[in-house]
Scaffold this active site. Structure first.
Site, PDB file in Angstrom:
ATOM      1  CG  ASP A   1       2.729  11.932  -1.771  1.00 32.96           C
ATOM      2  OD1 ASP A   1       2.782  12.110  -0.541  1.00 32.96           O
ATOM      3  OD2 ASP A   1       1.763  11.674  -2.631  1.00 32.96           O
TER       4      ASP A   1
ATOM      5  CE1 TYR B   1      -8.937   8.545   3.166  1.00 31.88           C
ATOM      6  CE2 TYR B   1      -9.225   7.815   0.728  1.00 31.88           C
ATOM      7  CZ  TYR B   1      -8.916   8.782   1.932  1.00 31.88           C
ATOM      8  OH  TYR B   1      -8.327  10.016   1.472  1.00 31.88           O
TER       9      TYR B   1
ATOM     10  CG  HIS C   1      -0.748  10.715   2.292  1.00 29.32           C
ATOM     11  ND1 HIS C   1      -1.461  10.952   1.247  1.00 29.32           N
ATOM     12  CD2 HIS C   1       0.459  11.473   1.750  1.00 29.32           C
ATOM     13  CE1 HIS C   1      -0.991  11.347   0.166  1.00 29.32           C
ATOM     14  NE2 HIS C   1       0.269  11.620   0.372  1.00 29.32           N
TER      15      HIS C   1
ATOM     16  CE  LYS D   1      -5.759   7.792   5.897  1.00 26.65           C
ATOM     17  NZ  LYS D   1      -4.822   8.310   4.916  1.00 26.65           N
TER      18      LYS D   1
END
Length: 182
Positions: free
Chosen positions: A169, A130, A61, A70
């Site tokens: 996905d 994250y 992503h 991130k």
């Protein structure tokens, strides 16, 4: 804290000092100086936590507008974490780095803006945490095909025949068709 070099210099793997005794352990999971000492300006605006079962693959992503940096880590279980450079002007465009993140090794992976990111869960369950430098913007989110042959990612599938993917996905685009960064 130790910084472990990766094949793409902008991707940093932090190995924090863990202080443990019979009571348990303590470690720092973020320190602004880790970044300022490397001239990397960061401001985190959102923390996320996901839980996934073995064989789940989340990614790859990225947000084409308001790209997110991130800082990722695993607090339970183990994942194989991958970042793909989508910056057209980068000498490592289209290249990737994969690292093992686990509750046991306590490594922390920095994925800067301009990269696609994803992970495969290797343990029965994994808790993934994250910090993000931009807010999640679903209208700008894109998915890069996890098994695009052009990426040459060697996912450690083991006995996982087919990963569990979201609909998004399953419909991800290969690198040749994906929106990328300049």
């Amino acid at each position: 804290m130790e910084v472990i070099a990766t094949a793409i210099p902008d991707l940093l793997l932090f190995k924090p000092k863990v202080f443990g005794d019979e009571r348990g352990f303590f470690l720092e999971t973020f320190r602004e100086s880790w970044f300022s000492e490397r001239d990397i300006p960061v401001k985190f605006v959102q923390d996320n936590h996901s839980s996934s079962s073995r064989g789940v693959l989340r990614g790859l992503h990225y947000q084409i507008h308001n790209p997110q940096g991130k800082l990722v880590r695993v607090t339970a279980g183990e994942v194989y974490d991958v970042a793909v450079d989508l910056r057209k002007s980068s000498p490592t465009f289209g290249k990737s780095v994969g690292v093992y993140l686990s509750a046991e090794n306590k490594h922390i992976f920095w994925v800067p803006p301009g990269f696609a990111h994803g992970f495969l869960v290797l343990s029965e369950r994994a808790e993934f945490n994250y910090k993000c430098t931009e807010y999640y913007a679903p209208e700008h989110e894109r998915s890069l095909l996890w098994n695009d042959p052009a990426l040459k990612i060697e996912w450690p599938m083991g006995d996982i025949n087919q990963p569990t993917l979201s609909a998004k996905d399953q419909n991800a685009l290969p690198l040749t068709q994906a929106e990328i960064f300049e």
